[in-house]
Design a protein around this motif. Structure first.
Motif, PDB file in Angstrom:
ATOM      1  N   ARG A   1      54.013 -44.837  41.717  1.00 31.70           N
ATOM      2  CA  ARG A   1      55.162 -44.281  41.446  1.00 31.70           C
ATOM      3  C   ARG A   1      55.758 -45.246  39.410  1.00 31.70           C
ATOM      4  NH1 ARG A   1      57.368 -40.776  44.297  1.00 31.70           N
ATOM      5  NH2 ARG A   1      59.062 -40.186  42.667  1.00 31.70           N
ATOM      6  N   ALA A   2      55.855 -44.568  38.440  1.00 34.82           N
ATOM      7  CA  ALA A   2      56.865 -44.966  36.979  1.00 34.82           C
ATOM      8  C   ALA A   2      58.254 -44.848  38.153  1.00 34.82           C
ATOM      9  CB  ALA A   2      56.568 -44.729  35.744  1.00 34.82           C
ATOM     10  N   LEU A   3      58.591 -45.567  37.699  1.00 28.82           N
ATOM     11  CA  LEU A   3      60.586 -45.505  37.675  1.00 28.82           C
ATOM     12  C   LEU A   3      60.446 -44.871  36.487  1.00 28.82           C
ATOM     13  CD1 LEU A   3      61.660 -48.510  39.314  1.00 28.82           C
ATOM     14  CD2 LEU A   3      61.370 -46.126  40.494  1.00 28.82           C
ATOM     15  N   SER A   4      61.664 -43.737  36.504  1.00 32.00           N
ATOM     16  CA  SER A   4      62.311 -42.950  34.773  1.00 32.00           C
ATOM     17  C   SER A   4      63.501 -43.866  34.725  1.00 32.00           C
ATOM     18  CB  SER A   4      62.760 -41.542  35.645  1.00 32.00           C
ATOM     19  OG  SER A   4      63.737 -41.480  36.252  1.00 32.00           O
ATOM     20  N   SER A   5      64.409 -45.053  35.445  1.00 29.80           N
ATOM     21  CA  SER A   5      65.136 -45.677  34.829  1.00 29.80           C
ATOM     22  C   SER A   5      65.344 -47.032  33.947  1.00 29.80           C
ATOM     23  CB  SER A   5      66.188 -45.109  36.492  1.00 29.80           C
ATOM     24  OG  SER A   5      65.601 -46.453  37.633  1.00 29.80           O
ATOM     25  N   SER A   6      63.836 -47.021  33.985  1.00 30.97           N
ATOM     26  CA  SER A   6      63.434 -48.316  34.106  1.00 30.97           C
ATOM     27  C   SER A   6      61.967 -48.351  33.703  1.00 30.97           C
ATOM     28  CB  SER A   6      63.740 -49.831  35.605  1.00 30.97           C
ATOM     29  OG  SER A   6      63.614 -51.091  35.153  1.00 30.97           O
ATOM     30  N   PRO A   7      61.540 -49.876  32.468  1.00 33.81           N
ATOM     31  CA  PRO A   7      60.412 -50.123  32.738  1.00 33.81           C
ATOM     32  C   PRO A   7      59.564 -50.423  33.896  1.00 33.81           C
ATOM     33  CG  PRO A   7      61.898 -51.661  31.221  1.00 33.81           C
ATOM     34  CD  PRO A   7      62.431 -50.815  31.849  1.00 33.81           C
TER      35      PRO A   7
ATOM     36  N   TYR B   1      68.707 -46.829  38.967  1.00 35.49           N
ATOM     37  CA  TYR B   1      67.302 -47.606  39.266  1.00 35.49           C
ATOM     38  C   TYR B   1      67.160 -47.813  40.921  1.00 35.49           C
ATOM     39  CZ  TYR B   1      64.863 -52.413  40.029  1.00 35.49           C
ATOM     40  OH  TYR B   1      64.090 -53.104  40.758  1.00 35.49           O
TER      41      TYR B   1
ATOM     42  N   ILE C   1      57.027 -50.289  37.545  1.00 38.69           N
ATOM     43  CA  ILE C   1      56.161 -49.355  38.500  1.00 38.69           C
ATOM     44  C   ILE C   1      55.811 -49.657  39.847  1.00 38.69           C
ATOM     45  CG2 ILE C   1      53.819 -48.297  38.314  1.00 38.69           C
ATOM     46  CD1 ILE C   1      53.499 -48.814  35.361  1.00 38.69           C
TER      47      ILE C   1
ATOM     48  N   GLU D   1      66.818 -44.914  42.364  1.00 37.91           N
ATOM     49  CA  GLU D   1      65.596 -44.502  42.720  1.00 37.91           C
ATOM     50  C   GLU D   1      64.162 -44.719  43.477  1.00 37.91           C
ATOM     51  OE1 GLU D   1      62.772 -42.984  38.686  1.00 37.91           O
ATOM     52  OE2 GLU D   1      64.055 -44.278  38.416  1.00 37.91           O
ATOM     53  N   LYS D   2      64.320 -46.113  43.046  1.00 33.03           N
ATOM     54  CA  LYS D   2      63.736 -46.933  44.279  1.00 33.03           C
ATOM     55  C   LYS D   2      63.627 -46.838  44.962  1.00 33.03           C
ATOM     56  CE  LYS D   2      62.910 -52.722  43.752  1.00 33.03           C
ATOM     57  NZ  LYS D   2      63.376 -53.385  43.193  1.00 33.03           N
TER      58      LYS D   2
END
Length: 455
Positions: free
Chosen positions: A440-446, A264, A448, A267-268
């Protein structure tokens, strides 16, 4: 262009601060000429500036205000951000207190006296507190007591002692009493055991009683210089002994918990770093709800002025200690509750400006914050969008869906009445104040991330 005196600079007959062509100046009045010349000639100014205790200035020989009481004009080094004691953490207030006492002792060494002990004369500059009022030093006269003693106790000793014994942040008390918490109040609020602390007994309990019995006809006491020095050193001992112990708060160590979520934070950070790289002209940033400054430090990059503002006292205090110890000169930690941010206060509500008037930046960041305001405090998206628009031209903001564990924590003890809390509702509200640049939607968490530009 006309010179404009600052609304906060009207109390001291020695001079005042004003703006001229967008620059800050300080006028020294003729009435203060002897004390000001003594201050300079004694070597005190040079000594304080050399140690980084006092803001340096240049002397301007032009009367920019046109006033008849003008003696000289000073152009102080620029302070990037003005903050107030009710926005500081315990450690910030304590460091300001110790700086004030250090200045008072240094002044006596040079035959001068510090006449003001208000925390409004201290600002964070280059990563540490610095004194900004050059006109607070006057000639010492033999036997004279410290004129600022009560002011120091009410503005520093009282608040610090209360936080020490209560173990809770008390910024709202400082906002309610910007001239200092009356010693009688402090005496009543402190626990009985505080009387067994000799220094607290002398400087608060006994002091409060003497102050209450004071009269206009009472004779001015004679205080030998050696006893004045002992008084100041005793205050140093007292302030140094006061501590603020951590209190329990679910969000106090937010990013330690966030590190346990796989990928998380990494990526962020990568997304935000890339967006910042696309905006090389950014000079000022405010991290709204920045907690311990994880992303504040990411965007600061050693050059940008970044305000990290959060209502969680312990987290902000932790960041301040990092700023102080690592000399992070461009980061400004502040305690701000965004459901009740600092208002404009004082005479005509202009003496001390609001947080929004001082904190506007090129970029505002609101990461992992919207759900706290919307669900935790019932604040509509439109209101949050208005707040962000007041603070930044650009905006990086994180939307946290209801499926997220942190949102579930907020909802676990309350009825879910937030049918408007949706991705679509969020985007519609913010579209009234901002243009969407990237999403950008995060792939590791719900969650955005959005990059937006103010309309």
């Amino acid at each position: 262009m006309q010179a404009n005196q600052l609304p906060s600079s009207y109390r001291d007959p020695s001079g005042f601060v004003f703006t001229h062509k967008g620059e800050i100046y300080r006028q020294v009045n003729k009435s203060f000429q002897p004390d000001f010349e003594a201050f300079i000639n004694s070597g005190l100014y040079d000594a304080l500036v050399a140690e980084g205790l006092l803001i340096p200035h240049k002397t301007i020989t032009e009367n920019l205000t046109g006033g008849e009481d003008w003696f000289t004009t000073l152009k102080p080094e620029k302070i990037e951000l003005i903050s107030y004691p009710y926005e500081w953490t315990f450690s910030m207030l304590k460091d300001a207190a110790l700086l004030t006492l250090q200045l008072a002792l240094k002044a006596l060494e040079h035959g001068m006296m510090l006449k003001d002990a208000t925390p409004f004369n201290v600002q964070l500059h280059n990563g540490k507190p610095v004194f900004i009022d050059t006109l607070s030093f006057e000639k010492y006269r033999d036997g004279e007591p410290w004129i600022a003693y009560r002011q120091f106790c009410e503005n520093f000793v009282g608040p610090l002692a209360l936080m020490h014994y209560v173990g809770l942040p008390l910024q709202q008390l400082l906002l309610a009493h910007p001239e200092g918490i009356p010693l009688l109040y402090v005496k009543k609020l402190l626990p009985y055991k505080s009387r067994f602390n000799l220094h607290l007994f002398l400087h608060v309990h006994l002091h409060a009683g003497v102050a209450a019995k004071g009269s206009a006809n009472s004779k001015k006491p004679f205080l030998a210089k050696s006893k004045l020095v002992n008084l100041l050193r005793g205050l140093q001992t007292l302030v140094a002994s006061l501590h603020f112990n951590k209190f329990e708060n679910i969000w106090g160590e937010y990013y330690k918990e966030a590190e346990t979520r796989p990928g998380y934070l990494k990526e962020k950070k990568a997304i935000i770093a890339a967006w910042i790289e696309q905006q090389p002209a950014l000079e000022t940033v405010i991290d709204i709800g920045g907690n311990e400054g994880e992303f504040t430090k990411l965007v600061a990059n050693g050059k940008r002025r970044v305000i990290c503002a959060d209502g969680e006292h312990y987290a902000v205090d932790h960041l301040y200690k990092q700023v102080r110890e690592n000399k992070l000169s461009n980061i400004y930690p502040l305690c701000i509750d965004f459901t009740n941010p600092t208002p404009a206060i004082g005479v005509n509500n202009t003496e001390r400006s609001s947080f929004f008037d001082r904190a506007s930046s090129d970029l505002a960041m609101a990461l992992a914050l919207v759900h706290h305001l919307a669900i935790g405090k019932n604040i509509p998206f439109d209101f949050i969008a208005d707040m962000c628009a007041r603070l930044g031209i650009y905006l990086i903001i994180e939307f946290v869906a209801k499926e997220d564990e942190k949102v579930k924590v907020l909802l676990q003890n309350k009825k879910d009445i937030y049918d408007w809390y949706t991705e679509e509702g969020f985007e519609n509200a913010f579209s009234k104040r901002f243009r969407l640049v990237e999403k950008r939607a995060l792939s590791s968490s719900p969650r955005i991330l959005y990059l937006m530009e103010r309309l």
